[in-house]
Design an enzyme around this catalytic site. Structure first.
Site, PDB file in Angstrom:
ATOM      1  N   CYS A  74      -5.734  -1.018   6.018  1.00 53.87           N
ATOM      2  CA  CYS A  74      -5.401  -1.864   4.881  1.00 53.87           C
ATOM      3  C   CYS A  74      -5.441  -3.320   5.298  1.00 53.87           C
ATOM      4  CB  CYS A  74      -4.049  -1.499   4.276  1.00 53.87           C
ATOM      5  SG  CYS A  74      -2.640  -1.971   5.281  1.00 53.87           S
ATOM      6  N   ASN A  86      -3.967 -10.265   6.979  1.00 59.88           N
ATOM      7  CA  ASN A  86      -4.180  -9.363   8.108  1.00 59.88           C
ATOM      8  C   ASN A  86      -5.229  -8.302   7.760  1.00 59.88           C
ATOM      9  OD1 ASN A  86      -2.800  -7.475   6.506  1.00 59.88           O
ATOM     10  ND2 ASN A  86      -0.891  -7.695   7.628  1.00 59.88           N
ATOM     11  N   GLU A 137      -4.124  -6.361  -2.069  1.00 57.95           N
ATOM     12  CA  GLU A 137      -3.976  -5.352  -1.014  1.00 57.95           C
ATOM     13  C   GLU A 137      -5.200  -4.446  -1.051  1.00 57.95           C
ATOM     14  OE1 GLU A 137      -1.778  -5.009   1.356  1.00 57.95           O
ATOM     15  OE2 GLU A 137      -1.701  -2.901   1.923  1.00 57.95           O
ATOM     16  N   CYS A 176       0.787  -1.238   0.000  1.00 56.89           N
ATOM     17  CA  CYS A 176       0.000   0.000   0.000  1.00 56.89           C
ATOM     18  C   CYS A 176       0.826   1.299   0.000  1.00 56.89           C
ATOM     19  CB  CYS A 176      -1.031   0.012   1.129  1.00 56.89           C
ATOM     20  SG  CYS A 176      -0.326  -0.198   2.774  1.00 56.89           S
ATOM     21  N   ARG A 210      10.423  -9.789  -0.335  1.00 53.82           N
ATOM     22  CA  ARG A 210      11.073  -9.654   0.971  1.00 53.82           C
ATOM     23  C   ARG A 210      12.221 -10.633   1.050  1.00 53.82           C
ATOM     24  NH1 ARG A 210       6.007  -8.812   5.205  1.00 53.82           N
ATOM     25  NH2 ARG A 210       5.091  -7.155   3.968  1.00 53.82           N
ATOM     26  N   ARG A 231      -0.343 -17.860   0.721  1.00 52.13           N
ATOM     27  CA  ARG A 231      -0.677 -18.272   2.085  1.00 52.13           C
ATOM     28  C   ARG A 231      -2.074 -18.903   2.150  1.00 52.13           C
ATOM     29  NH1 ARG A 231       2.635 -15.623   6.158  1.00 52.13           N
ATOM     30  NH2 ARG A 231       4.731 -15.808   5.293  1.00 52.13           N
ATOM     31  N   ARG A 249       6.662 -19.420   2.997  1.00 47.40           N
ATOM     32  CA  ARG A 249       7.523 -18.269   3.277  1.00 47.40           C
ATOM     33  C   ARG A 249       8.404 -18.045   2.071  1.00 47.40           C
ATOM     34  NH1 ARG A 249       8.027 -15.379   7.537  1.00 47.40           N
ATOM     35  NH2 ARG A 249       6.821 -16.865   8.721  1.00 47.40           N
ATOM     36  N   GLU A 261      13.736 -13.021   2.907  1.00 47.88           N
ATOM     37  CA  GLU A 261      13.318 -13.794   4.090  1.00 47.88           C
ATOM     38  C   GLU A 261      14.436 -14.707   4.568  1.00 47.88           C
ATOM     39  OE1 GLU A 261      10.707 -13.655   5.906  1.00 47.88           O
ATOM     40  OE2 GLU A 261       9.060 -12.819   4.708  1.00 47.88           O
ATOM     41  N   GLU A 281       0.405 -17.415   9.498  1.00 50.29           N
ATOM     42  CA  GLU A 281      -0.345 -16.184   9.271  1.00 50.29           C
ATOM     43  C   GLU A 281      -0.650 -16.088   7.785  1.00 50.29           C
ATOM     44  OE1 GLU A 281       1.934 -12.565   9.591  1.00 50.29           O
ATOM     45  OE2 GLU A 281       0.338 -11.685   8.377  1.00 50.29           O
ATOM     46  N   ASP A 317      -4.000 -10.385  12.877  1.00 47.32           N
ATOM     47  CA  ASP A 317      -3.458 -11.424  12.012  1.00 47.32           C
ATOM     48  C   ASP A 317      -4.425 -12.593  11.973  1.00 47.32           C
ATOM     49  OD1 ASP A 317      -1.137 -10.261  11.190  1.00 47.32           O
ATOM     50  OD2 ASP A 317       0.191 -11.414  12.501  1.00 47.32           O
TER      51      ASP A 317
HETATM   52  N1  SER Z   1       0.480  -3.422   3.980  1.00 46.46           N
HETATM   53  C1  SER Z   1       0.170  -4.437   4.940  1.00 46.46           C
HETATM   54  C2  SER Z   1       1.350  -5.319   5.233  1.00 46.46           C
HETATM   55  O1  SER Z   1       2.379  -5.193   4.615  1.00 46.46           O
HETATM   56  C3  SER Z   1      -0.998  -5.264   4.492  1.00 46.46           C
HETATM   57  O2  SER Z   1      -0.684  -5.981   3.342  1.00 46.46           O
HETATM   58  O3  SER Z   1       1.247  -6.166   6.075  1.00 46.46           O
HETATM   59 ZN    ZN Z   2      -1.110  -2.144   3.537  1.00 48.48          ZN
END
Ligand code: SER
Ligand code: ZN
Length: 497
Positions: free
Chosen positions: A456, A430, A353, A304, A334, A463, A345, A336, A427, A414
């Protein structure tokens, strides 16, 4: 906290000749009583403890407590002194900070090894002493204050360390039957549904899993986003530093970012050596590339934040609230470390989003509607067993902060589901109310002047799949009729010999 500062002012003419020493003494005394005490409680503030005049140079030594910090005192003094000397037709040419020492009480166990703009750190017997390397420009930029803030942050972060992550159960679904006890990633590899891609934590999703992902998107769209009035947008997937400065990610994202670099120039000649090296060795010369590129930001991480540039600096009329938009236009990345596991993961993942913006009550109310919608989908479509927990808000965690939002208004829920093959909880999405953080960070205002809030929710497709397949197996016959019909026939495209 004690501050000790030594500085030297250089003037445009000889002060020893132009101003009598008794006048200077009078001036310094006056400053010590008034100027350097202003705003501090009685008995506190800064003090000029020594000064000397040598021709055009004036040496100053200022000590202070935390009330009028010595660097503030110096800036005040320079200003006032300038006026004073002006009456004698002398100007201040420059100012040099010779020494700046800040000392404070400090926990023995918490070692501070390096700090920006600090040339030496001494730590002993519960005291921390910093020797700063700063100039006037850095004082004006309030660097010493920021160093102190940074230390306070480190102290707070240390107090969270070792404690359990914040996690408070809010809701548990009913028990559901599980039809599988294996790792779904392994099973999908075996069946040729997916294959690890060339990159770390990156997969190629074959037609079957892709169809399941698309069905998830449609389920969310038809059953949640459309009824709630959402419209689709396309958020950028490269995130320049400016976005992360505003979102707070610039404070802590470094160990996990996928960095993006651009060439310092696109002149082919500048790159010729690199191309030639590759052609004769078949090796990509990383060192040579590093010299020729510039890091300009990173790949989409939280999804976001880059959207907010759309609203940067704008004022919006109250009647268009709540604004409800979503993005599903690309990947998130990411780094990880270590924790990579199958499609659970990943370094590269896919997420819908969802972003909503409104007045405080609207945003909180909307989060509740989303929560209800999700519960319906998990019960009716996925038929999974899950739980919901109140955790450290994602925007704090991503800034490297721990802790829980105090009020149950701002914060993150979560959604976690158990993976029968490992017994671990994963998870898988969220829902967050982010308070005024984003409108503030991106200077978005409401016409009425009322506070603007946002929220958001990130729905991880990998997942969701990991949870569904782990609990319900890869056999569509074991899925709910609703999910089966949303997915349709699983395509068989590839066969391998
Ligand atoms: N922006 C939030 C996050 O990174 C929801 O996706 O967890
Ligand atoms: Zn977000």
């Amino acid at each position: 906290m004690e501050f000790q500062l030594k500085a030297e002012l250089k003037c445009s003419g000889s002060v020893s000749e132009g101003v009598s020493s008794s006048e200077i003494e009078e001036f310094m005394k006056h400053c010590n009583i008034e100027l350097l005490k202003k705003g501090a409680p009685p008995g506190c503030g800064a003090e000029i403890v020594r000064w000397n005049v040598r021709g055009e140079k004036i040496g100053l030594e200022i000590v202070s407590d935390r009330f009028v910090r010595a660097h503030d005192a110096l800036l005040r003094l320079k200003n006032e002194f300038g006026k004073f000397l002006g009456r004698h037709r002398i100007g201040i040419r420059s100012m040099e900070i010779e020494d700046y020492e800040i000392a404070m009480d400090w926990e023995e166990g918490l070692a501070i090894k390096k700090l920006p703009f600090v040339r030496e750190i001494k730590q002993e017997e519960g005291r921390l002493k910093l020797f700063l390397a700063v100039n006037e420009f850095l004082l004006e930029k309030r660097i010493p204050d920021r160093i102190i803030r940074l230390l306070e942050d480190k102290r707070e972060a240390a107090s969270w360390k070792g404690k359990k992550e914040h996690w408070e159960l809010l809701f548990e679904s009913k028990k559901k039957p599980f039809y599988f006890d294996k790792d779904p990633t392994e099973e999908m590899i075996r069946l040729g549904w997916i294959r690890h891609a060339a990159g770390r934590g990156q997969w190629i999703y074959g037609p079957q899993l892709t169809k399941i992902f698309r069905a998830f998107e449609h389920i969310i769209l038809d059953n949640l986003l459309e009824p709630l009035g959402y419209e689709e947008m396309i958020f950028p997937k490269f995130v320049p530093w400016d976005v992360w400065k505003r979102s707070g990610h610039a404070k802590g994202i470094y160990p996990e970012a996928y960095y993006v670099c651009t060439p310092k120039t696109r002149d082919p000649e500048f790159w010729e050596e690199v191309m030639d090296y590759y052609k004769v060795t078949n090796e990509v010369p990383l060192d040579m590339i590093m010299e020729r590129i510039e890091p300009v930001g990173g790949m989409c991480y939280a999804q976001c934040p880059p959207f907010w540039i759309f609203l940067l600096g704008k004022t919006i009329p109250d009647e268009i609230l709540p604004i409800t938009v979503f993005d599903r236009s690309g990947t998130s990345h990411r780094y990880e470390s270590g924790g990579l596991h199958g499609i659970e993961r990943l370094d590269e993942f896919h997420r819908v989003e969802i972003v909503w913006i409104g007045k405080k009550e609207q945003v909180i109310e909307h989060a509740k509607q989303l929560q209800e919608g999700y519960r319906r989908i998990f019960d009716e479509f996925l038929e999974i067993e899950w739980r919901e927990a109140w955790v450290t808000p994602w925007f704090m965690a991503q800034e490297g902060k721990a802790g829980l939002a105090e009020l149950k208004e701002v914060g993150t829920i979560d959604y976690e589901a158990v993976l029968p093959y490992s017994g671990k909880w994963l998870e898988f999405q969220n829902v967050s109310v982010n308070g005024d953080k984003y409108p503030k960070g991106f200077s978005v205002k409401l016409q009425s002047g009322e506070e603007l809030w946002s929220g958001c929710s990130g729905v991880g497709l990998e997942r969701w799949a990991a949870v569904l397949l782990a609990q319900k197996s890869l056999d569509p016959d074991k899925w709910s009729a609703k999910l089966r019909s949303a997915v349709g026939e699983l395509p068989e495209v590839f066969r391998f010999l």
